[in-house]
Design a protein around this motif. Sequence first.
Motif, short mmCIF file in Angstrom:
data_model
loop_
_atom_site.label_atom_id
_atom_site.label_comp_id
_atom_site.label_asym_id
_atom_site.label_seq_id
_atom_site.Cartn_x
_atom_site.Cartn_y
_atom_site.Cartn_z
N ILE A 96 0.85 -1.20 0.00
CA ILE A 96 0.00 0.00 0.00
C ILE A 96 0.88 1.24 0.00
CG2 ILE A 96 -1.72 1.30 1.31
CD1 ILE A 96 -2.74 -1.47 2.35
N CYS A 97 1.98 1.18 0.74
CA CYS A 97 2.92 2.31 0.78
C CYS A 97 3.50 2.59 -0.60
CB CYS A 97 4.03 2.01 1.80
SG CYS A 97 5.14 3.40 2.08
N ARG A 98 3.86 1.55 -1.33
CA ARG A 98 4.40 1.74 -2.69
C ARG A 98 3.36 2.42 -3.57
NH1 ARG A 98 9.74 1.83 -2.77
NH2 ARG A 98 10.70 -0.14 -2.24
N ARG A 99 2.09 2.00 -3.44
CA ARG A 99 1.02 2.62 -4.23
C ARG A 99 0.85 4.08 -3.82
NH1 ARG A 99 -4.29 1.92 -2.69
NH2 ARG A 99 -3.83 -0.21 -2.05
N ALA A 100 0.90 4.34 -2.51
CA ALA A 100 0.78 5.72 -2.03
C ALA A 100 1.92 6.57 -2.57
CB ALA A 100 0.75 5.75 -0.51
N GLU A 101 3.12 6.00 -2.62
CA GLU A 101 4.26 6.74 -3.17
C GLU A 101 4.02 7.11 -4.63
OE1 GLU A 101 9.08 6.22 -3.85
OE2 GLU A 101 7.89 4.46 -3.32
N ARG A 102 3.53 6.16 -5.41
CA ARG A 102 3.24 6.45 -6.82
C ARG A 102 2.17 7.54 -6.94
NH1 ARG A 102 3.51 0.76 -6.85
NH2 ARG A 102 1.23 0.59 -7.01
N ALA A 103 1.15 7.47 -6.08
CA ALA A 103 0.08 8.46 -6.12
C ALA A 103 0.58 9.84 -5.73
CB ALA A 103 -1.07 8.03 -5.20
N VAL A 104 1.48 9.91 -4.75
CA VAL A 104 2.04 11.20 -4.33
C VAL A 104 2.90 11.78 -5.45
CG1 VAL A 104 3.66 12.29 -2.72
CG2 VAL A 104 1.82 10.84 -1.85
N ILE A 105 3.63 10.94 -6.15
CA ILE A 105 4.43 11.41 -7.29
C ILE A 105 3.51 11.96 -8.38
CG2 ILE A 105 5.93 10.64 -9.18
CD1 ILE A 105 7.24 8.74 -7.05
N ALA A 106 2.40 11.29 -8.63
CA ALA A 106 1.44 11.80 -9.62
C ALA A 106 0.84 13.13 -9.15
CB ALA A 106 0.33 10.77 -9.86
N ALA A 107 0.55 13.24 -7.87
CA ALA A 107 0.01 14.50 -7.34
C ALA A 107 1.04 15.61 -7.46
CB ALA A 107 -0.42 14.32 -5.88
N ALA A 108 2.31 15.28 -7.25
CA ALA A 108 3.38 16.28 -7.36
C ALA A 108 3.47 16.81 -8.79
CB ALA A 108 4.71 15.68 -6.92
N ALA A 109 3.14 15.99 -9.77
CA ALA A 109 3.17 16.44 -11.16
C ALA A 109 2.08 17.49 -11.43
CB ALA A 109 3.00 15.25 -12.11
N GLU A 110 1.00 17.46 -10.63
CA GLU A 110 -0.09 18.42 -10.79
C GLU A 110 0.08 19.67 -9.93
OE1 GLU A 110 -3.88 16.65 -10.03
OE2 GLU A 110 -3.81 15.42 -11.84
N GLY A 111 0.90 19.57 -8.92
CA GLY A 111 1.10 20.69 -8.02
C GLY A 111 2.15 20.34 -6.99
N GLN A 112 2.56 21.30 -6.24
CA GLN A 112 3.67 21.11 -5.33
C GLN A 112 3.37 20.11 -4.22
OE1 GLN A 112 4.83 24.47 -2.98
NE2 GLN A 112 6.71 23.51 -2.31
N VAL A 113 4.26 19.14 -4.09
CA VAL A 113 4.31 18.23 -2.95
C VAL A 113 5.77 18.22 -2.52
CG1 VAL A 113 4.00 15.86 -2.14
CG2 VAL A 113 2.38 16.81 -3.79
#
Length: 188
Positions: free
Chosen positions: A127-144
């Motif tokens: 689940i953590c790996r999936r969350a990491e991928r999702a956070v990277i995708a969110a970072a592409a849309e805006g600052q993380v």
Amino acid sequence: MGNRLSKITTRTGDSGETGLGDGTRVSKYSARVHALGDVDELNSALGVLLCESLPPDLAALLTDIQHDLFDLGGELAVPGYNLVKPEQVARLENELERLNDELQPLKEFILPGGTRAAALSHLARTICRRAERAVIAAAAEGQVPDASRQYLNRLSDLLFVIGRTFNRLDGRGDVLWQRGRAHDDKAG
């Protein structure tokens, strides 16, 4: 927390949008909301793991991680907010090194399993790996912030090592992958 939730059902999300902490309305399928959900799911998986009988030091570590994940969720819920610090990433790295030093070097791939606690740790890792991928995708849309992405990366490694640690503490070895096992059993 500026606003306490006294009313849970608001009906403001019925149209497929949700409000971020800064008041912005976004689609519930936005990358940021998806990442928030994955981080929340990870935190819940750790809550299930913490229902097991765990060594006090590991239970305390996992509880601290849950608090860190709530911080990370706060960053995702409020664009531009920065709660996860490099020191939190360094703490994970230190714990990873400490726990890994107590384990035998890996020579084979392992399967997620062994004790229930080890299996739950491996489930949280995925689940953590999936969350990491999702956070990277969110970072592409805006600052993380970078520390948030780094935190999840180190956490998935740590959860792998924690799973191995649970098996070691129970006197079990790792569950080793056996190449071609399923195929070989059917051929016999």
